[in-house]
Design a protein around this motif. Structure first.
Motif, PDB file in Angstrom:
ATOM      1  N   UNK A 117       8.181  13.859 -11.808  1.00 49.69           N
ATOM      2  CA  UNK A 117       7.489  13.451 -10.594  1.00 49.69           C
ATOM      3  C   UNK A 117       7.940  14.288  -9.411  1.00 49.69           C
ATOM      4  N   UNK A 118       7.158  14.233  -8.382  1.00 50.22           N
ATOM      5  CA  UNK A 118       7.487  14.991  -7.174  1.00 50.22           C
ATOM      6  C   UNK A 118       8.813  14.525  -6.612  1.00 50.22           C
ATOM      7  N   UNK A 119       9.578  15.453  -6.088  1.00 48.08           N
ATOM      8  CA  UNK A 119      10.859  15.113  -5.502  1.00 48.08           C
ATOM      9  C   UNK A 119      10.753  14.625  -4.080  1.00 48.08           C
ATOM     10  N   UNK A 120       9.523  14.528  -3.541  1.00 51.91           N
ATOM     11  CA  UNK A 120       9.347  14.119  -2.153  1.00 51.91           C
ATOM     12  C   UNK A 120       9.401  12.610  -1.972  1.00 51.91           C
ATOM     13  N   UNK A 121       9.817  11.892  -2.990  1.00 54.61           N
ATOM     14  CA  UNK A 121       9.928  10.448  -2.855  1.00 54.61           C
ATOM     15  C   UNK A 121       9.122   9.757  -3.927  1.00 54.61           C
ATOM     16  N   UNK A 122       9.763   9.595  -5.134  1.00 46.76           N
ATOM     17  CA  UNK A 122       9.065   8.971  -6.248  1.00 46.76           C
ATOM     18  C   UNK A 122       8.752   7.519  -5.923  1.00 46.76           C
ATOM     19  N   UNK A 123       7.580   7.089  -6.316  1.00 51.37           N
ATOM     20  CA  UNK A 123       7.177   5.709  -6.065  1.00 51.37           C
ATOM     21  C   UNK A 123       5.949   5.395  -6.875  1.00 51.37           C
ATOM     22  N   UNK A 124       5.391   4.205  -6.714  1.00 52.99           N
ATOM     23  CA  UNK A 124       4.175   3.848  -7.432  1.00 52.99           C
ATOM     24  C   UNK A 124       3.017   4.742  -7.002  1.00 52.99           C
ATOM     25  N   UNK A 125       2.084   4.960  -7.897  1.00 50.88           N
ATOM     26  CA  UNK A 125       0.931   5.798  -7.584  1.00 50.88           C
ATOM     27  C   UNK A 125       0.098   5.146  -6.482  1.00 50.88           C
ATOM     28  N   UNK A 126      -0.188   5.903  -5.428  1.00 49.87           N
ATOM     29  CA  UNK A 126      -0.897   5.360  -4.271  1.00 49.87           C
ATOM     30  C   UNK A 126      -2.294   4.868  -4.632  1.00 49.87           C
ATOM     31  N   UNK A 127      -3.004   5.642  -5.436  1.00 50.38           N
ATOM     32  CA  UNK A 127      -4.358   5.244  -5.830  1.00 50.38           C
ATOM     33  C   UNK A 127      -4.317   3.981  -6.680  1.00 50.38           C
ATOM     34  N   UNK A 128      -3.342   3.880  -7.573  1.00 49.04           N
ATOM     35  CA  UNK A 128      -3.212   2.665  -8.385  1.00 49.04           C
ATOM     36  C   UNK A 128      -2.972   1.445  -7.494  1.00 49.04           C
ATOM     37  N   UNK A 129      -2.170   1.614  -6.443  1.00 46.92           N
ATOM     38  CA  UNK A 129      -1.924   0.519  -5.505  1.00 46.92           C
ATOM     39  C   UNK A 129      -3.208   0.100  -4.797  1.00 46.92           C
ATOM     40  N   UNK A 130      -3.960   1.075  -4.326  1.00 47.00           N
ATOM     41  CA  UNK A 130      -5.190   0.770  -3.592  1.00 47.00           C
ATOM     42  C   UNK A 130      -6.226   0.113  -4.501  1.00 47.00           C
ATOM     43  N   UNK A 131      -6.309   0.590  -5.745  1.00 43.79           N
ATOM     44  CA  UNK A 131      -7.242  -0.017  -6.691  1.00 43.79           C
ATOM     45  C   UNK A 131      -6.838  -1.461  -7.016  1.00 43.79           C
ATOM     46  N   UNK A 132      -5.541  -1.708  -7.105  1.00 40.22           N
ATOM     47  CA  UNK A 132      -5.070  -3.073  -7.355  1.00 40.22           C
ATOM     48  C   UNK A 132      -5.472  -3.992  -6.199  1.00 40.22           C
ATOM     49  N   UNK A 133      -5.382  -3.473  -4.977  1.00 40.31           N
ATOM     50  CA  UNK A 133      -5.849  -4.241  -3.811  1.00 40.31           C
ATOM     51  C   UNK A 133      -7.342  -4.545  -3.932  1.00 40.31           C
ATOM     52  N   UNK A 134      -8.117  -3.567  -4.346  1.00 35.85           N
ATOM     53  CA  UNK A 134      -9.561  -3.759  -4.506  1.00 35.85           C
ATOM     54  C   UNK A 134      -9.860  -4.882  -5.492  1.00 35.85           C
ATOM     55  N   UNK A 135      -9.173  -4.868  -6.653  1.00 35.61           N
ATOM     56  CA  UNK A 135      -9.423  -5.881  -7.672  1.00 35.61           C
ATOM     57  C   UNK A 135      -9.022  -7.269  -7.168  1.00 35.61           C
ATOM     58  N   UNK A 136      -7.925  -7.339  -6.423  1.00 39.76           N
ATOM     59  CA  UNK A 136      -7.485  -8.634  -5.904  1.00 39.76           C
ATOM     60  C   UNK A 136      -8.508  -9.219  -4.937  1.00 39.76           C
ATOM     61  N   UNK A 137      -9.019  -8.396  -4.031  1.00 48.08           N
ATOM     62  CA  UNK A 137     -10.000  -8.858  -3.057  1.00 48.08           C
ATOM     63  C   UNK A 137     -11.305  -9.249  -3.743  1.00 48.08           C
ATOM     64  N   UNK A 138     -11.707  -8.496  -4.760  1.00 42.12           N
ATOM     65  CA  UNK A 138     -12.908  -8.849  -5.511  1.00 42.12           C
ATOM     66  C   UNK A 138     -12.765 -10.243  -6.118  1.00 42.12           C
ATOM     67  N   UNK A 139     -11.595 -10.538  -6.681  1.00 37.68           N
ATOM     68  CA  UNK A 139     -11.355 -11.856  -7.263  1.00 37.68           C
ATOM     69  C   UNK A 139     -11.400 -12.960  -6.221  1.00 37.68           C
ATOM     70  N   UNK A 140     -10.846 -12.692  -5.043  1.00 36.59           N
ATOM     71  CA  UNK A 140     -10.856 -13.686  -3.971  1.00 36.59           C
ATOM     72  C   UNK A 140     -12.278 -13.961  -3.480  1.00 36.59           C
ATOM     73  N   UNK A 141     -13.093 -12.921  -3.393  1.00 36.78           N
ATOM     74  CA  UNK A 141     -14.485 -13.103  -2.979  1.00 36.78           C
ATOM     75  C   UNK A 141     -15.233 -13.988  -3.990  1.00 36.78           C
ATOM     76  N   UNK A 142     -14.972 -13.800  -5.274  1.00 33.61           N
ATOM     77  CA  UNK A 142     -15.633 -14.612  -6.298  1.00 33.61           C
ATOM     78  C   UNK A 142     -15.247 -16.087  -6.152  1.00 33.61           C
ATOM     79  N   UNK A 143     -13.970 -16.339  -5.858  1.00 29.08           N
ATOM     80  CA  UNK A 143     -13.526 -17.713  -5.644  1.00 29.08           C
ATOM     81  C   UNK A 143     -14.153 -18.307  -4.383  1.00 29.08           C
ATOM     82  N   UNK A 144     -14.214 -17.503  -3.329  1.00 28.94           N
ATOM     83  CA  UNK A 144     -14.768 -17.980  -2.062  1.00 28.94           C
ATOM     84  C   UNK A 144     -16.250 -18.317  -2.187  1.00 28.94           C
TER      85      UNK A 144
END
Length: 226
Positions: free
Chosen positions: A16-43
């Motif tokens: 991985x890049x040495x500039x600061x290893x961490x979780x994949x940014x796109x994976x994080x944003x996509x996880x946010x998308x899925x969470x909000x989609x689920x909340x909208x379905x409940x609402x």
């Protein structure tokens, strides 16, 4: 026969890049998308106070998500020369969502057209998510092609998200402020007409309101026939 050490080496993941290893940014944003989609379905199925709580959660999730993108992800994309028009459209779509979020946070489930506003926000977010996640042509795909360091961004975004979540629990998040509203000069209403004609925020909002109304009436008519 390979030694255990050699087998382990063969399975070693890519560096991985040495500039600061961490979780994949796109994976994080996509996880946010899925969470909000689920909340909208409940609402969509909830009523009264239960719906208000879900909508409040949706709004807070979207506020945090847009702040992460605008503070960290979008600037990194722009610095790596991701298509300027694509970045500008993403910002305008954020600002359209902010207008609806602010309106919903100021009202309750008994307010006029509350359900319609929640539906329109849901459709608006679906469109924005599609634009970002579209394979090969979407914002996320282009950012990866341009070499944006997703692990470095992921580390920064994770830390910032924890800060914002604490802020949401302790004192509440600030109301989201649109950045593109009033960016262009207007005279004699020409700006508003141009906004609608060129697919700007006003035009986009009108489009999603009309589409949500059309679906709502179609579903109502179908239920009546059943």
């Amino acid at each position: 026969m390979k030694s255990p050490k050699k087998k382990a080496a063969a399975r070693k993941p890519a560096r991985r890049s040495g500039r600061g290893a961490g979780p994949d940014a796109v994976a994080m944003l996509k996880a946010d998308h899925r969470k909000v989609e689920g909340l909208f379905k409940k609402a969509e199925k909830a009523k009264g106070g239960a719906k208000e709580k879900l909508v409040e959660q949706i709004c807070n999730e979207l506020i945090i998500h847009t702040m992460l993108e605008e503070e960290i992800f979008y600037p990194a994309c722009r610095s790596e020369d991701v298509e300027e028009d694509k970045m500008d459209e993403a910002q305008v779509e954020h600002d359209g969502a902010k207008v609806m979020i602010n309106d919903l946070m100021q009202s309750g489930a008994s307010a006029p057209m509350y359900d319609a506003k929640v539906k329109v926000l849901s459709e608006y977010i679906k469109h924005h998510v599609k634009e970002e996640e579209q394979p090969r042509k979407g914002l996320f795909a282009e950012a990866k092609r341009k070499g944006v360091d997703m692990n470095a961004l992921g580390a920064r975004m994770k830390a910032r998200k924890l800060e914002l979540m604490r802020e949401a629990e302790e004192e509440g998040l600030p109301r989201p402020e649109p950045k593109s509203i009033g960016a262009a000069p207007k005279s004699n209403g020409d700006g508003a007409r141009a906004d609608e004609a060129d697919g700007g925020m006003g035009g986009r909002l009108r489009h999603f309101v009309q589409e949500a109304k059309r679906r709502h009436f179609s579903q109502s008519a179908k239920r009546a026939l059943d």
